[in-house]
Scaffold this motif. Sequence first.
Motif, mmCIF file in Angstrom:
data_model
loop_
_atom_site.group_PDB
_atom_site.id
_atom_site.type_symbol
_atom_site.label_atom_id
_atom_site.label_comp_id
_atom_site.label_asym_id
_atom_site.label_seq_id
_atom_site.Cartn_x
_atom_site.Cartn_y
_atom_site.Cartn_z
ATOM 1 N N GLN A 135 30.045 29.510 30.352
ATOM 2 C CA GLN A 135 29.438 30.567 30.393
ATOM 3 C C GLN A 135 29.105 30.818 31.772
ATOM 4 O O GLN A 135 29.283 31.947 32.666
ATOM 5 C CB GLN A 135 28.469 30.758 29.759
ATOM 6 C CG GLN A 135 28.626 31.048 28.087
ATOM 7 C CD GLN A 135 27.378 31.073 27.277
ATOM 8 O OE1 GLN A 135 26.532 30.352 27.640
ATOM 9 N NE2 GLN A 135 27.424 31.730 26.344
ATOM 10 N N LYS A 136 28.491 29.725 32.634
ATOM 11 C CA LYS A 136 27.890 29.828 33.929
ATOM 12 C C LYS A 136 29.415 29.941 34.957
ATOM 13 O O LYS A 136 29.239 30.708 35.694
ATOM 14 C CB LYS A 136 27.270 28.329 34.119
ATOM 15 C CG LYS A 136 26.676 28.380 35.488
ATOM 16 C CD LYS A 136 25.898 27.208 35.964
ATOM 17 C CE LYS A 136 25.134 27.140 37.215
ATOM 18 N NZ LYS A 136 24.468 25.982 37.237
ATOM 19 N N VAL A 138 32.225 31.193 34.059
ATOM 20 C CA VAL A 138 33.026 32.632 33.997
ATOM 21 C C VAL A 138 31.996 33.768 34.786
ATOM 22 O O VAL A 138 32.443 34.584 35.145
ATOM 23 C CB VAL A 138 32.963 32.725 32.357
ATOM 24 C CG1 VAL A 138 33.488 34.122 32.127
ATOM 25 C CG2 VAL A 138 34.117 31.842 31.973
ATOM 26 N N ALA A 139 30.661 33.533 34.328
ATOM 27 C CA ALA A 139 29.951 34.770 35.103
ATOM 28 C C ALA A 139 30.045 34.471 36.515
ATOM 29 O O ALA A 139 30.027 35.512 37.420
ATOM 30 C CB ALA A 139 28.340 34.323 34.521
ATOM 31 N N ALA A 140 30.177 33.322 37.152
ATOM 32 C CA ALA A 140 30.211 33.183 38.448
ATOM 33 C C ALA A 140 31.446 33.966 39.222
ATOM 34 O O ALA A 140 31.561 34.148 40.257
ATOM 35 C CB ALA A 140 29.915 31.833 39.031
ATOM 36 N N ASN A 142 33.409 36.093 37.561
ATOM 37 C CA ASN A 142 33.845 37.442 36.915
ATOM 38 C C ASN A 142 34.378 38.321 37.786
ATOM 39 O O ASN A 142 35.378 38.746 37.193
ATOM 40 C CB ASN A 142 32.773 38.067 36.081
ATOM 41 C CG ASN A 142 33.251 39.107 35.299
ATOM 42 O OD1 ASN A 142 33.784 39.037 34.359
ATOM 43 N ND2 ASN A 142 32.559 40.247 35.491
ATOM 44 N N GLU A 143 34.083 38.824 38.918
ATOM 45 C CA GLU A 143 34.522 39.517 39.726
ATOM 46 C C GLU A 143 35.896 39.155 40.328
ATOM 47 O O GLU A 143 36.639 40.143 40.918
ATOM 48 C CB GLU A 143 33.519 39.945 40.917
ATOM 49 C CG GLU A 143 32.039 40.732 40.229
ATOM 50 C CD GLU A 143 32.722 41.821 39.606
ATOM 51 O OE1 GLU A 143 33.497 42.788 39.825
ATOM 52 O OE2 GLU A 143 31.963 42.035 38.415
ATOM 53 N N GLN A 149 34.785 41.309 33.096
ATOM 54 C CA GLN A 149 33.904 41.787 32.076
ATOM 55 C C GLN A 149 32.939 42.444 32.583
ATOM 56 O O GLN A 149 32.303 42.397 33.693
ATOM 57 C CB GLN A 149 33.524 40.473 31.075
ATOM 58 C CG GLN A 149 32.680 40.944 30.041
ATOM 59 C CD GLN A 149 32.487 39.800 28.944
ATOM 60 O OE1 GLN A 149 32.391 38.414 29.657
ATOM 61 N NE2 GLN A 149 31.938 39.874 27.896
ATOM 62 N N ARG A 150 32.903 43.796 31.655
ATOM 63 C CA ARG A 150 31.825 44.729 32.112
ATOM 64 C C ARG A 150 30.887 44.935 30.969
ATOM 65 O O ARG A 150 31.249 44.988 29.747
ATOM 66 C CB ARG A 150 32.450 46.010 32.561
ATOM 67 C CG ARG A 150 33.556 46.090 33.519
ATOM 68 C CD ARG A 150 32.601 46.031 34.707
ATOM 69 N NE ARG A 150 33.679 45.834 35.953
ATOM 70 C CZ ARG A 150 33.685 45.093 36.810
ATOM 71 N NH1 ARG A 150 32.425 44.275 37.041
ATOM 72 N NH2 ARG A 150 34.436 45.234 37.765
ATOM 73 N N ASP A 151 29.509 44.944 31.224
ATOM 74 C CA ASP A 151 28.470 45.038 30.254
ATOM 75 C C ASP A 151 28.352 46.602 30.245
ATOM 76 O O ASP A 151 28.177 47.425 31.157
ATOM 77 C CB ASP A 151 27.236 44.755 30.892
ATOM 78 C CG ASP A 151 26.001 44.982 30.000
ATOM 79 O OD1 ASP A 151 26.182 45.559 28.950
ATOM 80 O OD2 ASP A 151 24.848 44.544 30.496
#
Length: 160
Positions: A135-136, A138-140, A142-143, A149-151
Motif C-alpha cells: 500500500q505504501k 503503491v501510494a508513493a 501512484n502518479e 488511482q483516483r479518490d
Amino acid sequence: MTENIEKPGHLARRFQQIAVAVFHAEVEAAGFDLTPVQYAALTTIAARPGIDQATLAGSIAYDRTTITGVVDRLALKGLVVRQSNRRDRRVRELVTTEEGRRILDGIEPAVQAAQRSMLRGLNADESDLLIRLLQKAVAAGNELSRAPQRDATADAANVR
C-alpha cells in the motif's frame, strides 16, 4: 550482477502473475466467470451505485478507454446496467443488477480463498506487513502510473 529475484519490478510482475492465476483458479473452481478487473469493477459499482465510467476507471486505477470493454462485458453478462444521468444525458451511470449482486455474494468465498492462497507461506504478521508495504509503495508511485488511482470523493470536492 544482481539477480532478478532482488529487483522489485520483477517481483511485482511475478506476484501479479501468481495473483491472477490463483484468482482465476479459485473463481473458476467455484463456477464463476469473472476476471480480477471485472470483479474490481463490479464490487466498486455495487458499493457506489450510479458511478460513471470515468470515475470507476479512476477508482480501480484502470485506463479510461479500456474500462469501456470491461463494463461492456459486465453488461453482456447481465451483471450491470447503464442508465442515463438525469442532469446530463451524456453521462451513463452504472448500477449492479440483481444477478450482479447475487454473483458478488456467491463469489466472495472464492475470492477470500484466492487472497489466502496468494499469501501462503507468510504468517499473519508477515501478511499484514506485506500488505502495508505494498500500500505504501503503491501510494508513493501512484502518479507514475499510466492509470493512477483516483479518490472519487476527493475529485468531487476539487470540482466544486
